[in-house]
Write a protein that holds these residues in place. Structure first.
Motif, PDB file in Angstrom:
ATOM      1  N   ASP A 150     -17.557 -11.847  -4.489  1.00 53.74           N
ATOM      2  CA  ASP A 150     -15.981 -12.525  -4.175  1.00 53.74           C
ATOM      3  C   ASP A 150     -15.021 -11.260  -4.829  1.00 53.74           C
ATOM      4  O   ASP A 150     -15.710 -10.205  -5.238  1.00 53.74           O
ATOM      5  CB  ASP A 150     -15.675 -13.516  -5.064  1.00 53.74           C
ATOM      6  N   ALA A 151     -13.841 -11.423  -4.617  1.00 54.68           N
ATOM      7  CA  ALA A 151     -12.928 -10.190  -4.961  1.00 54.68           C
ATOM      8  C   ALA A 151     -13.145  -9.870  -6.201  1.00 54.68           C
ATOM      9  O   ALA A 151     -12.985  -8.471  -6.784  1.00 54.68           O
ATOM     10  CB  ALA A 151     -11.514 -10.833  -4.570  1.00 54.68           C
ATOM     11  N   ALA A 152     -13.190 -10.580  -7.267  1.00 54.17           N
ATOM     12  CA  ALA A 152     -13.486 -10.298  -8.621  1.00 54.17           C
ATOM     13  C   ALA A 152     -14.591  -9.242  -8.806  1.00 54.17           C
ATOM     14  O   ALA A 152     -14.442  -8.313  -9.965  1.00 54.17           O
ATOM     15  CB  ALA A 152     -13.591 -11.360  -9.555  1.00 54.17           C
ATOM     16  N   GLY A 199     -13.764  -0.745 -10.041  1.00 52.27           N
ATOM     17  CA  GLY A 199     -12.521  -0.353 -10.963  1.00 52.27           C
ATOM     18  C   GLY A 199     -11.400  -0.603 -10.518  1.00 52.27           C
ATOM     19  O   GLY A 199     -10.461   0.256 -10.568  1.00 52.27           O
ATOM     20  N   LEU A 200     -11.205  -1.692  -9.719  1.00 57.89           N
ATOM     21  CA  LEU A 200     -10.010  -1.886  -8.941  1.00 57.89           C
ATOM     22  C   LEU A 200      -9.563  -3.505  -9.655  1.00 57.89           C
ATOM     23  O   LEU A 200     -10.154  -3.958 -10.392  1.00 57.89           O
ATOM     24  CB  LEU A 200     -10.020  -2.094  -7.443  1.00 57.89           C
ATOM     25  N   SER A 201      -8.428  -4.005  -9.055  1.00 59.80           N
ATOM     26  CA  SER A 201      -7.964  -5.162  -9.227  1.00 59.80           C
ATOM     27  C   SER A 201      -8.261  -6.057  -8.301  1.00 59.80           C
ATOM     28  O   SER A 201      -8.558  -5.737  -7.096  1.00 59.80           O
ATOM     29  CB  SER A 201      -6.411  -5.276  -9.802  1.00 59.80           C
ATOM     30  N   ARG A 255      -5.990  -5.967  -5.474  1.00 60.19           N
ATOM     31  CA  ARG A 255      -6.061  -4.790  -4.634  1.00 60.19           C
ATOM     32  C   ARG A 255      -6.880  -4.868  -3.531  1.00 60.19           C
ATOM     33  O   ARG A 255      -6.886  -4.627  -2.479  1.00 60.19           O
ATOM     34  CB  ARG A 255      -6.362  -3.499  -5.379  1.00 60.19           C
ATOM     35  N   ILE A 256      -8.093  -5.641  -4.034  1.00 55.05           N
ATOM     36  CA  ILE A 256      -8.971  -6.215  -3.123  1.00 55.05           C
ATOM     37  C   ILE A 256      -8.581  -7.064  -1.855  1.00 55.05           C
ATOM     38  O   ILE A 256      -8.890  -6.830  -0.651  1.00 55.05           O
ATOM     39  CB  ILE A 256     -10.329  -6.874  -3.551  1.00 55.05           C
ATOM     40  N   SER A 257      -7.754  -7.982  -2.448  1.00 57.01           N
ATOM     41  CA  SER A 257      -6.973  -8.963  -1.633  1.00 57.01           C
ATOM     42  C   SER A 257      -5.918  -8.191  -0.699  1.00 57.01           C
ATOM     43  O   SER A 257      -5.848  -8.484   0.607  1.00 57.01           O
ATOM     44  CB  SER A 257      -6.268  -9.962  -2.273  1.00 57.01           C
ATOM     45  N   MET A 258      -5.261  -6.915  -0.837  1.00 59.09           N
ATOM     46  CA  MET A 258      -4.588  -6.403  -0.046  1.00 59.09           C
ATOM     47  C   MET A 258      -5.265  -5.547   0.837  1.00 59.09           C
ATOM     48  O   MET A 258      -4.930  -5.578   1.939  1.00 59.09           O
ATOM     49  CB  MET A 258      -3.716  -5.400  -1.077  1.00 59.09           C
ATOM     50  N   ARG A 300     -12.800 -15.961  -1.168  1.00 59.78           N
ATOM     51  CA  ARG A 300     -13.389 -15.492  -0.382  1.00 59.78           C
ATOM     52  C   ARG A 300     -14.482 -14.915  -0.663  1.00 59.78           C
ATOM     53  O   ARG A 300     -14.764 -14.347  -1.890  1.00 59.78           O
ATOM     54  CB  ARG A 300     -12.179 -14.621   0.394  1.00 59.78           C
ATOM     55  N   LEU A 301     -15.491 -14.652   0.205  1.00 62.17           N
ATOM     56  CA  LEU A 301     -16.758 -14.160  -0.171  1.00 62.17           C
ATOM     57  C   LEU A 301     -17.032 -12.967   0.937  1.00 62.17           C
ATOM     58  O   LEU A 301     -16.835 -13.355   2.246  1.00 62.17           O
ATOM     59  CB  LEU A 301     -17.904 -15.107  -0.076  1.00 62.17           C
ATOM     60  N   TRP A 302     -17.388 -12.039   0.548  1.00 58.28           N
ATOM     61  CA  TRP A 302     -17.831 -10.818   1.397  1.00 58.28           C
ATOM     62  C   TRP A 302     -19.211 -10.510   1.230  1.00 58.28           C
ATOM     63  O   TRP A 302     -19.795 -10.804   0.286  1.00 58.28           O
ATOM     64  CB  TRP A 302     -17.002  -9.592   1.259  1.00 58.28           C
TER      65      TRP A 302
END
Length: 231
Positions: free
Chosen positions: A11-13, A20-22, A25-28, A49-51
């Motif tokens: 997931d995004a987290a 090393g991002l937020s 930022r991944i959502s963007m 969301r899952l990738w």
């Protein structure tokens, strides 16, 4: 052929922590996917969301070379050995686990360690992988993906000569199996095994007492060789 394992989803987290991002930022990056090619969603966990983790790693690997070309590694002796976290920092990654991720999830992408130390106790063994500074510099100059630069490739270690007519029950390691199967390197053998192309070797016949390295009998390896040649 045996069914391949389901892809690892993230997931995004988790992605944010790895690079090393937020999470924002991944959502963007995902929202801008039509411009930047960020992977499509592969599933949902509740509202998250899952990738596909492999696709995300490949996407970042394709983007990072341009940034890493601007990174000047610190001056160190070519033969100095660095562990995975030290290698990640040496190469300019913010995430100290980046090299570990490459080795674990993308066999063949990152160079094999130059030294593997078997540590711990017989009850709780563990391995420490070490890379020479020159190995890392060579990879940095010739790594796969967008931004790849021309230059001499680091020669892969030679595989051993392994007799076909030896003891059928002798236990052999990855480099010996690679040689018997006709691979050019341990990396290409490991990559093929990870992709499910060597079904007879997916379950090893034994693991070493220290480090848990896989071993297969010569009989099993030759059976896999025969299967490959007939397919």
């Amino acid at each position: 052929m045996a069914a391949r394992s389901a892809p690892r989803l993230t997931d995004a987290a988790e992605v944010a922590a790895e690079y090393g991002l937020s999470s924002a930022r991944i959502s963007m990056l995902y929202n801008q996917r039509e411009e930047n090619g960020f992977p499509e969603v592969a599933g949902q966990r509740g509202r998250a969301r899952l990738w596909n983790h492999a696709e995300v790693t490949e996407w970042f690997a394709q983007r990072q070379p341009a940034r890493l070309r601007q990174h000047t590694p610190p001056t160190r002796e070519p033969d100095e050995l660095l562990n995975a976290a030290e290698a990640s920092r040496f190469l300019g990654y913010k995430n100290p686990n980046q090299v570990t991720t490459y080795v674990r999830d993308h066999p063949g992408y990152f160079p094999e360690p130059d030294v593997v130390e078997e540590l711990g106790t017989p009850e709780n063994p563990y391995r420490r992988q070490l890379w020479r500074v020159q190995t890392l510099l060579d990879w940095m100059a010739t790594r796969p993906g967008r931004g790849k630069r021309s230059g001499a490739k680091r020669a892969a270690p030679s595989l051993p000569e392994v007799p076909v007519d030896g003891d059928p029950e002798e236990l052999l390691g990855a480099s010996q199996a690679a040689a018997l199967l006709g691979f050019k390197s341990v990396n290409s053998f490991s990559s093929s095994l990870a992709q499910g192309n060597l079904p007879l070797l997916e379950t090893p016949d034994a693991l070493t007492e220290k480090g848990g390295r896989r071993r297969w009998t010569r009989r099993r390896i030759l059976g896999q060789a025969a299967q490959r040649s007939s397919s």
